[in-house]
Design a protein around this motif. Structure first.
Motif, PDB file in Angstrom:
ATOM      1  N   CYS A 126     -16.690 -13.163  12.986  1.00 57.12           N
ATOM      2  CA  CYS A 126     -16.953 -11.728  13.060  1.00 57.12           C
ATOM      3  C   CYS A 126     -17.275 -11.258  11.642  1.00 57.12           C
ATOM      4  N   LYS A 127     -17.771 -10.041  11.503  1.00 63.48           N
ATOM      5  CA  LYS A 127     -18.185  -9.594  10.173  1.00 63.48           C
ATOM      6  C   LYS A 127     -16.982  -9.453   9.236  1.00 63.48           C
ATOM      7  N   GLU A 128     -15.831  -9.120   9.796  1.00 70.32           N
ATOM      8  CA  GLU A 128     -14.631  -8.982   8.960  1.00 70.32           C
ATOM      9  C   GLU A 128     -14.231 -10.339   8.371  1.00 70.32           C
TER      10      GLU A 128
ATOM     11  N   ASP B 236     -25.196   0.241   4.031  1.00 63.79           N
ATOM     12  CA  ASP B 236     -25.470  -0.887   4.910  1.00 63.79           C
ATOM     13  C   ASP B 236     -24.509  -2.016   4.551  1.00 63.79           C
ATOM     14  N   LEU B 237     -24.324  -2.954   5.467  1.00 62.91           N
ATOM     15  CA  LEU B 237     -23.243  -3.935   5.298  1.00 62.91           C
ATOM     16  C   LEU B 237     -23.397  -4.763   4.022  1.00 62.91           C
TER      17      LEU B 237
ATOM     18  N   HIS C 200     -10.953  -2.375   7.683  1.00 63.33           N
ATOM     19  CA  HIS C 200     -12.165  -1.973   8.400  1.00 63.33           C
ATOM     20  C   HIS C 200     -13.376  -2.263   7.535  1.00 63.33           C
TER      21      HIS C 200
ATOM     22  N   ASP D 175     -17.536  -1.297   8.143  1.00 62.41           N
ATOM     23  CA  ASP D 175     -18.716  -0.907   8.916  1.00 62.41           C
ATOM     24  C   ASP D 175     -19.551   0.076   8.095  1.00 62.41           C
ATOM     25  N   PRO D 176     -20.812   0.288   8.503  1.00 60.18           N
ATOM     26  CA  PRO D 176     -21.703   1.143   7.709  1.00 60.18           C
ATOM     27  C   PRO D 176     -21.239   2.599   7.636  1.00 60.18           C
ATOM     28  N   GLN D 177     -20.508   3.049   8.641  1.00 57.59           N
ATOM     29  CA  GLN D 177     -20.100   4.462   8.669  1.00 57.59           C
ATOM     30  C   GLN D 177     -18.917   4.753   7.751  1.00 57.59           C
TER      31      GLN D 177
ATOM     32  N   TRP E  62     -21.606 -14.309  12.037  1.00 55.52           N
ATOM     33  CA  TRP E  62     -22.179 -13.524  10.944  1.00 55.52           C
ATOM     34  C   TRP E  62     -22.393 -14.421   9.734  1.00 55.52           C
TER      35      TRP E  62
END
Lengths: 484, 144
Positions: free
Chosen positions: B26-28, B62-63, B92, B94-96, B136
């Protein structure tokens, strides 16, 4: 990427303009250097730089070109001073990374039995590697502000020097007048506060060298270089302070540069992010960058004082008996406002030199008076196992390359490839067998920085000389080396 | 989930500088591996002691830009506070919201870590952080 190259002369090649390139690319390389470059991404980066808003002439590459980030290392780009863009990536993280040579009246025979002690003293006096600091007491923000205003002269005034004319023998007299210390962030000050007088790591070094060959007796005499005499060469930059200035500007720019217009939005690499010179962000970067450049000159000046003291102590001589003086100090990661003839007209341009050295020719008023008849000294470090060169600027550089020359050997092997080749070897012992004493923080540095990792710098300077950009003056061979 | 060194990563074969490529399920996980790969580079793979937890937070983007910013912050703290990551938990990413990480820190030891690379900066050049297959991939180039 396959590029169609056009041969203009023996050492000059053109990447014709196409697509959104604003100018052509021009390479100063030999056939064999070009063949090696085709496997690298550096040529693509020459093309990318040709997209910079306001670029004039051509996107230039020196013979030591290799893959960088955004700009290639060994790249030169001049942009119009009014309508052009300033690119922090065109200067690099190590703002005013540069090189200086200190001549002495010591003969190689004076050193032979003391080399080990000299190298040890230098290594003890000049902190190297990660976390290196406190060569001199930590500076307050106010002291750092003064240092970034006065540059090399700040250090001379505090007793760190070789001779009476050290600052005058630096490019720009060792300070840039556009420096704005107030635009250097607290974080940058924090990184730089205890790093004045420290070498850094990677390809940075301090060498004790011997002059072994003179190619141009008139220029060598003007530069004070004599066969058999000892020189010191220092290669270092603006340390964490400069890195932080570049890092913060790129961070800010990368989020907003596309808003400066379609030319900016169309840049092919985010690491080329740039701002109009006249914009608030562009001006802020230029002020901070010039302050960091002055920091670098002060840094090399403090190391000069520490090195002269260390050599004198090792030899048991008073410093005055060394006859030391700064020959010259050049920056090879910088952007500077200069006047050059472009398409037959004198224009004010901002010249980005990313791994390239200023190389003004004879008669130029910006060259110190002592060297004006022969052209400015151009200092080209090689690798720690072979040699370095002193060149002189020529009129060819003024007409062809915005007064710019190469800056070093240029890497041939990646760091991982170099380490693989060093596996099982004792680089330190190999150098010792050739009469070169080296002290470094760790064996990894020696593996990454071994001779085979670099191109032969003589091939590089021969191309520069063959293309009429600079003249060979003298060869300097290392006897002792300290590295991070 | 907290990851500890060593983690799998590849070194990018860059001519002048250094870089790493990491993969994660996963991205994490990919971000945590990126942080610990960075730690491996600067310590030369030498073992580190376990120290206090530190929180690193960076702004949205962006990531790839957020990942670069995480490493920029770690590099700044290495030079000014002299510590390196020993373990990493991504709270966490993420882009937000940007990223928030809890990092087990260890003191940087100039002698024990003398074989580590001295990194000047984290570059945006060729920076990527994106899905690949069912996982990822992230790649970062450091200025040396």
């Amino acid at each position: 990427m396959t590029l169609a190259l056009r041969k203009l002369s023996r050492f000059v090649w053109e990447i014709p303009r196409e697509g959104k390139m604003r100018v052509a690319g021009r390479l100063y390389v030999s056939e064999s250097q070009l063949a090696a470059l085709r496997a690298d991404q550096a040529l693509e980066q020459v093309v990318n730089v040709a997209h910079l808003p306001g670029i004039v002439g051509a996107s230039l590459a020196m013979p030591d070109i290799h893959w960088g980030y955004g700009f290639p290392i060994g790249g030169v780009a001049a942009v119009d001073a009014e309508s052009g863009a300033v690119s922090p990536g065109g200067v690099g993280y190590d703002i005013n990374c540069g090189c200086r040579v200190i001549t002495t009246q010591l003969h190689v025979d004076d050193l032979r039995n003391h080399l080990h002690a000299i190298v040890a003293k230098l290594f003890a006096a000049i902190p190297t590697g990660m976390g290196a600091g406190r060569a001199i007491p930590r500076l307050s923000p106010r002291e750092l502000g003064e240092l970034m205003t006065r540059g090399a002269d700040w250090a001379v005034a505090r007793g760190y020097g070789a001779g009476p004319d050290d600052a005058a023998h630096c490019e720009e007299s060792g300070r840039l007048p556009g420096a704005e210390p107030d635009w250097v962030s607290q974080r940058a000050l924090e990184r730089g506060a205890d790093q004045v007088g420290t070498l850094g790591s990677g390809n940075h070094f301090l060498e004790v060298q011997q002059v072994t060959e003179i190619y141009d007796p008139e220029a060598a005499a003007a530069f004070g270089l004599r066969t058999g005499e000892i020189t010191l060469m220092i290669h270092s930059g603006s340390r964490g302070l400069g890195h932080q200035v570049c890092d913060e500007t790129l961070h800010e720019l990368s989020r907003v540069y596309a808003r400066f217009g379609a030319d900016y939005a169309a840049l092919p690499d985010r690491q080329l992010a740039c701002a109009p010179i006249g914009s608030e962000l562009g001006q802020r970067y230029l002020g901070a960058m010039q302050a960091a450049a002055s920091f670098a000159w002060a840094n090399r000046q403090v190391m000069t004082g520490l090195a002269v003291r260390a050599v004198a102590e090792a030899l048991g001589l008073p410093e005055t008996e060394l006859g030391a003086r700064v020959l010259y100090d050049v920056c090879h990661n910088i952007a500077k406002f200069e006047e050059h003839v472009v398409d037959g007209q004198l224009r004010r341009v901002l010249v980005h030199r990313k791994g390239a050295t200023r190389a003004f020719g004879p008669g130029d008023p910006r060259v110190p008076e002592a060297y004006r008849d022969v052209g400015q000294p151009v200092l080209i470090p090689g690798d720690m196992g072979r040699y370095s060169f002193v060149l002189a600027g020529s009129t060819g550089a003024m007409t062809e390359t915005f007064g710019s020359s190469c800056h070093g050997a240029g890497r041939l092997l990646s760091r991982t490839a170099a380490l693989k080749r060093a596996r099982g070897r004792h680089i330190e012992r190999e150098l010792a067998a050739r009469g070169i004493e080296v002290l470094a923080k760790g064996p990894r540095t020696l593996g990454e920085e071994m001779s085979e990792a670099y191109k032969d710098v003589e091939d590089v300077v021969d191309v520069i000389a063959g293309a009429g950009i600079s003249r060979k003056v003298a060869k300097l061979v290392p006897l002792g080396v300290i590295k991070g | 989930m907290r990851l500890r060194r060593p983690v799998p990563y590849e070194e990018l074969d860059h001519t002048a500088d250094a870089g790493v490529i990491v993969h994660g399920r996963c991205k994490e996980e990919a971000l945590a591996r990126l942080v610990l790969a960075y730690a491996d580079l600067v310590t030369g793979g030498a073992p580190v002691a376990t120290g206090a937890d530190r929180v690193v937070e960076v702004a949205p983007g962006d990531l790839a830009a957020v990942a670069v910013d995480v490493l920029r912050e770690l590099l700044f703290r290495l030079e000014t506070e002299r510590w390196v990551p020993e373990s990493c938990e991504v709270v966490h990413f993420d882009p937000q919201r940007g990223a928030r990480l809890v990092i087990g820190s260890a003191p940087y030891d100039p002698v024990a870590h003398a074989d580590g690379l001295v990194l000047k900066a984290v570059t945006l050049h060729a920076a990527r952080f994106e899905p690949e297959g069912s996982g990822w991939v992230a790649a970062i180039v450091f200025d040396v």
